[in-house]
Enzyme design. Structure first.
Site, PDB file in Angstrom:
ATOM      1  N   LYS A   1       0.844  -1.204   0.000  1.00  0.00           N
ATOM      2  CA  LYS A   1       0.000   0.000   0.000  1.00  0.00           C
ATOM      3  C   LYS A   1       0.879   1.254   0.000  1.00  0.00           C
ATOM      4  CE  LYS A   1      -3.931   1.905   2.613  1.00  0.00           C
ATOM      5  NZ  LYS A   1      -4.851   1.667   3.756  1.00  0.00           N
TER       6      LYS A   1
ATOM      7  N   SER B   1      -9.330   2.286   2.432  1.00  0.00           N
ATOM      8  CA  SER B   1      -8.266   2.970   1.731  1.00  0.00           C
ATOM      9  C   SER B   1      -7.249   2.036   1.086  1.00  0.00           C
ATOM     10  CB  SER B   1      -7.533   3.910   2.706  1.00  0.00           C
ATOM     11  OG  SER B   1      -6.958   3.182   3.769  1.00  0.00           O
TER      12      SER B   1
ATOM     13  N   SER C   1     -10.597  -0.342   6.163  1.00  0.00           N
ATOM     14  CA  SER C   1      -9.742  -0.109   4.998  1.00  0.00           C
ATOM     15  C   SER C   1      -9.082  -1.354   4.435  1.00  0.00           C
ATOM     16  CB  SER C   1      -8.667   0.936   5.336  1.00  0.00           C
ATOM     17  OG  SER C   1      -9.245   2.210   5.439  1.00  0.00           O
TER      18      SER C   1
END
Length: 525
Positions: free
Chosen positions: A120, A195, A219
């Site tokens: 990420k 996210s 997320s």
């Protein structure tokens, strides 16, 4: 080869190496021949599990260099439509793959040696920008890797690059001014979630076998649900978070409240493989004195599990597609002999849990607002009616919390934690939704507070959908997101398996058993 006299140990060892090398060569020649005859789709590695890739690497059926080249080729071919990989790092990935092959040739073996993975964007990686999608930090370059990136590399993983995120990680979608919008691999007009949306979309597209993300408001779990993959939100504090920090803040070994880092994969077993790499305290703090020993799963067979199933929340309805996914899992559990209940007096109050979660989440996220903005929020909050107990009102009140207010909310959290301990004395896991709907169409309205989520034709405030994610986040419980089939529109539907604190292996094992029972990841159609 025949020996007229018994061979000595050195000769036998040399013979073994020769046979092993010949087998590797034959296997790779077999794969190459079939690829040439039947095309590149035959024996493709991109959608294989990390577990299977590790086995193939150990036997010499494939090399890390081959896996990495194949993954890069797929990204270069398909990611224009998905936009999952926002910061490619292909040159260093190829070098790392060559290094992994050399290490294996020397006889080394590590949990992820030679396996292509993604990370990420919010994790620091030395030599790559970390900006969390914030234009003012577009060129921020950290000096060292996040602790979890270091653990990936130490385990032998090959990092292909970074995956896209929303602005400041503060959305249920993944888009920002720097890198653009990540599309759902199942329907490009819909969000991949946030996210960790870039990571979920990457996995669903075959861009690497594993990824690491983070979770404070679903997320990890929401993108997994939207994209049809697996993710695990670990127990709060189980995995060190240093270096997963918004720029330009220093990478300090702080204990985050609510937020965790965790694994994402295409199978439940791969989640466990990656969690074992990630779990453990920061070596700069608790790691100085503490070791980690996670207890085994409470049960190994489906029929031994005691499960509480929830499909409705008092503050927001669950859409028909999501209820169907929950019930599909419930039916599989019952068919497998598990004890399945739909109600329990031990369950902490869901309305209060949602309110406490919103208070803790929002008060921390706005704590650094400018004084002028804070004063405006105070005026708005003062104008709320005392009778307004909506989630929107709870979020506004939390924006102007005093320390005294936060301490009160934290005390209520501790009462909920104790309630969950009592519930998990009678149950092993709770099955419930992750969000009320499958992936929704892209919505980039500049003011998220004015967005709405459509649940079976009725609109609700956008952020109300976080209540299901908060059920596990507020008390710090582990939760595993699993695929539970497709909606009538052909979109993935997931559910979460919430487990007892620090007993992460229990929901992970249940996820593995359910995967065997109802199936798991499907390649997007």
């Amino acid at each position: 080869m025949l020996y007229e006299k018994p061979a000595d140990n050195a000769s036998l060892a040399e013979l073994g190496k020769t046979i092993e090398a010949s087998t590797r060569c034959a296997n790779r020649h077999f794969v190459a021949c079939f690829r040439g005859r039947y095309g590149p789709g035959f024996m493709e590695w991109n959608f294989q599990t990390a577990e299977k890739l590790a086995a193939a690497l150990r036997t010499g059926e494939v090399t890390s260099a081959e896996l990495t080249d194949e993954a890069i080729a797929r990204i270069e071919r398909d990611d224009k439509a998905i936009n999952a990989i926002c910061v490619p790092d292909f040159d260093r990935a190829r070098a790392a793959a060559r290094g992994a092959d050399q290490a294996r040739a020397r006889g080394e073996d590590r949990p992820l040696l030679g396996i292509p993975v993604t990370v990420k964007e919010s994790y620091n990686i030395a030599g790559l920008p970390t900006n969390w999608g914030m234009p003012q930090h577009r060129n921020y370059m950290p000096a060292e890797d996040a602790v979890q990136v270091s653990r990936l590399k130490a385990a032998g993983a090959v990092v292909l690059g970074k995956t896209n995120v929303p602005l400041g990680l503060q959305d249920i979608q993944s888009f920002n001014e720097i890198y653009g919008t990540t599309n759902n691999p199942w329907d490009h007009d819909r969000t991949a979630g946030g996210s960790s949306g870039g990571s979920a979309a990457a996995l669903a597209s075959g861009f690497g076998a594993l990824s690491i993300g983070s979770d404070i408001a679903g997320s990890l779990r929401t993108p997994a649900h939207f994209c049809g993959i697996y993710a695990h939100k670990p127990t709060l504090g189980l995995a060190a978070t240093r270096g997963m920090v918004a720029p330009p803040a220093p990478a300090l070994p702080v204990d985050l409240d609510l937020a965790v880092v965790g694994p994402m994969a295409r199978t439940a077993r791969d989640l466990t493989l990656l969690l074992d790499v990630m779990a453990g305290p920061d070596p700069l703090t608790l790691g100085v004195a503490h070791g980690l020993t996670l207890p085994p799963a409470r049960h190994e067979r489906l029929r031994d599990f005691r499960v509480l199933v929830l499909d409705e929340h008092p503050l927001i309805p669950s859409g028909a597609a999501v209820r169907a996914g929950v019930n599909r899992v419930a039916d599989a559990l019952a068919d497998g002999g598990a004890r399945v209940e739909r109600h329990s007096p031990l369950l902490p109050d869901l309305t209060e849990a949602a309110m406490v979660y919103m208070h803790l989440l929002i008060s921390s996220s706005v704590a650094r607002f400018p004084v002028e903005a804070y004063e405006q929020l105070q005026t708005r909050a003062a104008g709320l009616s005392a009778d307004d107990q909506s989630l929107e009102a709870a979020r506004l009140r939390a924006m102007v919390f005093t320390h005294r207010d936060w301490m009160e909310a934290n005390s209520r959290r501790e009462l909920h934690r104790h309630g969950w301990r009592q519930l998990f004395a009678e149950f092993d896991a709770v099955v419930c939704p992750i969000t009320p709907t499958p992936a929704f169409p892209h919505d980039h309205h500049p003011n998220p507070l004015e967005r709405r989520i459509n649940i079976d034709g009725v609109e609700y405030p956008y952020f109300d959908q976080l209540v299901w994610a908060g059920l596990a986040t507020m008390p710090g419980l582990p939760a595993t997101a699993i695929p539970a089939g497709l909606s009538p529109e052909g979109l993935p539907v997931g559910v979460q398996l919430i487990g007892p604190m620090f007993e992460d292996r229990t929901p992970l094992r249940l996820a593995e058993l359910l995967e065997q029972k109802i199936g798991g990841f499907q390649v997007p159609k």
